[in-house]
Design a protein around this motif. Sequence first.
Motif, short mmCIF file in Angstrom:
data_model
loop_
_atom_site.label_atom_id
_atom_site.label_comp_id
_atom_site.label_asym_id
_atom_site.label_seq_id
_atom_site.Cartn_x
_atom_site.Cartn_y
_atom_site.Cartn_z
N SER A 269 0.82 -1.22 0.00
CA SER A 269 0.00 0.00 0.00
C SER A 269 0.85 1.27 0.00
O SER A 269 0.32 2.36 -0.12
N ASN A 270 2.17 1.10 0.14
CA ASN A 270 3.07 2.26 0.13
C ASN A 270 3.49 2.58 -1.30
O ASN A 270 3.99 1.73 -2.03
N THR A 271 3.26 3.83 -1.68
CA THR A 271 3.52 4.24 -3.06
C THR A 271 4.60 5.32 -3.18
O THR A 271 5.06 5.60 -4.28
N VAL B 121 11.72 5.99 4.37
CA VAL B 121 10.45 6.12 5.08
C VAL B 121 9.37 6.05 4.02
O VAL B 121 9.20 6.96 3.22
N GLU B 122 8.66 4.91 4.01
CA GLU B 122 7.63 4.69 3.00
C GLU B 122 6.32 5.32 3.43
O GLU B 122 6.01 5.40 4.62
N LEU B 123 5.56 5.80 2.42
CA LEU B 123 4.29 6.48 2.67
C LEU B 123 3.18 5.87 1.81
O LEU B 123 3.44 5.44 0.69
N SER B 124 1.98 5.92 2.35
CA SER B 124 0.83 5.53 1.53
C SER B 124 0.51 6.70 0.60
O SER B 124 1.02 7.81 0.77
N ASP B 125 -0.34 6.44 -0.37
CA ASP B 125 -0.74 7.50 -1.30
C ASP B 125 -1.42 8.64 -0.53
O ASP B 125 -1.21 9.81 -0.83
#
Length: 186
Positions: free
Chosen positions: A65-67, A80-84
């Motif tokens: 889910s991380n885009t 540092v991964e982030l969602s949309d």
Amino acid sequence: ARRSASFGRETMAKTILLKQTSAGQSVEVRVHENAPGRCVVHVYLDGQFVAGPARPMALEPPAGSNTHYVGGGYGGRPIVELSDMEAGLIVRALDNAESDSRVWQVGEKRALQARRRDLMMDYRRLLQRQQTEYESALAAGRPDAEQVRRAHETRIAAVQRAMRDFDREHPDIIEAVLEELGPGPE
């Protein structure tokens, strides 16, 4: 929000996102103005600044889910991964902060132009008053006509100094004001 003096005014480093990584590390994402009208993302991982891109970058390929990511991404540093949704929140916060900064700059420029116009109008009024009073004294045959003329010189010199100081501090403002006011005694 953390404040720091920069570019002649206060800027803010505003926290816009707090989250935990899958490894349990705390992440704080702040919007920071690094130049007038130009904002970037600062990322702190467990309280330590992590260098990275100025805006969220797309993950190639997305990780579940991380885009997007911020902080790291270079030479094995943590990403540092982030969602949309989180990336969208950060981009909107950056855009809003930059927009607010531009509005502030326009307001400041208008205030500076008004201040310079006021100085110039004060100067013109003083010159006109000096001339009118001097000519009236001459027409009346007063022996102190020259003293009447010199009485205004101190105030005229003070306004001239104020205009020179202003122009030295704000060279971009004087050009716009002079064009707007047109020709006159300077």
